[in-house]
Design a protein around this motif. Structure first.
Motif, PDB file in Angstrom:
ATOM      1  N   VAL A 187      29.205   5.718  86.175  1.00  0.00           N
ATOM      2  CA  VAL A 187      29.255   6.836  85.225  1.00  0.00           C
ATOM      3  C   VAL A 187      28.731   6.379  83.872  1.00  0.00           C
ATOM      4  N   MET A 188      29.064   5.145  83.492  1.00  0.00           N
ATOM      5  CA  MET A 188      28.569   4.592  82.226  1.00  0.00           C
ATOM      6  C   MET A 188      27.041   4.515  82.227  1.00  0.00           C
ATOM      7  N   VAL A 189      26.474   3.995  83.311  1.00  0.00           N
ATOM      8  CA  VAL A 189      25.028   3.795  83.376  1.00  0.00           C
ATOM      9  C   VAL A 189      24.287   5.118  83.485  1.00  0.00           C
ATOM     10  N   THR A 190      24.801   6.035  84.284  1.00  0.00           N
ATOM     11  CA  THR A 190      24.061   7.265  84.575  1.00  0.00           C
ATOM     12  C   THR A 190      24.262   8.380  83.560  1.00  0.00           C
ATOM     13  N   VAL A 191      25.390   8.366  82.839  1.00  0.00           N
ATOM     14  CA  VAL A 191      25.677   9.473  81.909  1.00  0.00           C
ATOM     15  C   VAL A 191      25.954   8.987  80.491  1.00  0.00           C
ATOM     16  N   LEU A 192      26.916   8.102  80.330  1.00  0.00           N
ATOM     17  CA  LEU A 192      27.335   7.719  78.987  1.00  0.00           C
ATOM     18  C   LEU A 192      26.248   6.961  78.230  1.00  0.00           C
ATOM     19  N   LEU A 193      25.598   5.994  78.878  1.00  0.00           N
ATOM     20  CA  LEU A 193      24.539   5.237  78.205  1.00  0.00           C
ATOM     21  C   LEU A 193      23.386   6.138  77.775  1.00  0.00           C
ATOM     22  N   PRO A 194      22.893   7.042  78.645  1.00  0.00           N
ATOM     23  CA  PRO A 194      21.853   7.972  78.174  1.00  0.00           C
ATOM     24  C   PRO A 194      22.297   8.835  77.004  1.00  0.00           C
ATOM     25  N   LEU A 195      23.558   9.264  77.001  1.00  0.00           N
ATOM     26  CA  LEU A 195      24.053  10.070  75.890  1.00  0.00           C
ATOM     27  C   LEU A 195      24.073   9.261  74.590  1.00  0.00           C
ATOM     28  N   ILE A 196      24.442   7.983  74.683  1.00  0.00           N
ATOM     29  CA  ILE A 196      24.439   7.113  73.502  1.00  0.00           C
ATOM     30  C   ILE A 196      23.010   6.936  72.995  1.00  0.00           C
ATOM     31  N   LEU A 197      22.075   6.709  73.921  1.00  0.00           N
ATOM     32  CA  LEU A 197      20.666   6.576  73.532  1.00  0.00           C
ATOM     33  C   LEU A 197      20.163   7.858  72.870  1.00  0.00           C
ATOM     34  N   LEU A 198      20.522   8.981  73.449  1.00  0.00           N
ATOM     35  CA  LEU A 198      20.081  10.268  72.915  1.00  0.00           C
ATOM     36  C   LEU A 198      20.556  10.463  71.480  1.00  0.00           C
TER      37      LEU A 198
END
Length: 248
Positions: free
Chosen positions: A29-40
């Protein structure tokens, strides 16, 4: 005499199981959702990262790249790791002998990946819209084509890695590939890289996916070159996975 359930029901059950396994795994979940949201959020709001937006807003420029990164992570990282451990533990060989069969098992995994990606698009796209992203409506169809080609290429790469590399090594490989390629023409355009490196990145499935989604969602156009590169990678990696994937 007991008969097997219809193929559609077996595949649906398998894909549901695969999807639940991903959603229950905090790391995935961190790799697929949370990390992209942080990058965004970081790239859209951080002023210390200089970007040539070409007249577009920062959120319009970075969102397609973040979506490409997210789709790549769900198509490659999670399937590669889980499939590798299933192979090591003998689960793949066992499942291949059940009524589900090898084809049903692979279709179930693919359906789970697509379900995760739909969730990613909804969550990340929704967050981007809240931050002011306005995608070009005419680019939806080319974006979907790029998405499917990219998912095919990276999904095949995941199976190839899982079928040939030791499970422990796949963890390192999957995460290393994700980190190295994330900033190589995916999250940000290849134009921000040195000239020689930018040219190489354009021929990779990562860079091609990023460029195709940017062309579609930022300009509403079909990026013929990147889409062709993605198609070639999808065919080549699928053929390689079919040829060299090992069930045990």
């Amino acid at each position: 005499m007991t008969t097997a359930a219809p193929a559609s029901r077996r595949i649906t059950a398998q894909s549901t199981f695969e999807l639940r396994a991903v959603l229950r795994n905090g790391e995935q979940v961190m790799v697929t959702v949370l990390l992209p949201l942080i990058l965004l959020g970081g790239l859209a709001r951080a002023t210390f990262v200089a970007l040539d937006t070409g007249g577009a807003t920062r959120i319009d420029l970075v969102t397609p790249g973040v979506l490409a990164f997210a789709l790549m992570s769900s198509a490659f990282t999670s399937p590669a790791i889980t499939t590798a451990f299933d192979r090591r533990n003998g689960v793949l060989r066992l499942m291949a002998t059940t009524p589900l069969g090898p084809t049903g098992l692979l279709v179930g995994k693919l359906a789970a990946v697509l379900a995760v990606q739909v969730m990613q698009v909804v969550v990340i796209g929704g967050a981007a819209v809240a931050l002011g992203w306005r995608p070009e409506p005419g680019g939806i169809l080319p974006a979907v084509v790029a998405w499917l080609l990219g998912t095919t290429a990276w999904g095949a790469a995941a199976l190839l890695a899982a079928g040939r590399v030791r499970a422990e090594a796949v963890i390192a490989l999957a995460n290393l590939v994700l980190v190295l390629l994330a900033f190589g023409g995916v999250v940000l355009p290849a134009s921000v890289l040195p000239a020689g490196l930018a040219h190489v990145v354009g021929w990779l499935p990562s860079g091609a996916l990023g460029e195709a989604l940017r062309a579609a969602l930022l300009h509403g156009t079909w990026a013929a070159g990147p889409l062709a590169v993605l198609a070639v990678w999808a065919v080549a990696l699928s053929a390689a996975a079919a040829r060299w994937f090992r069930w045990s």
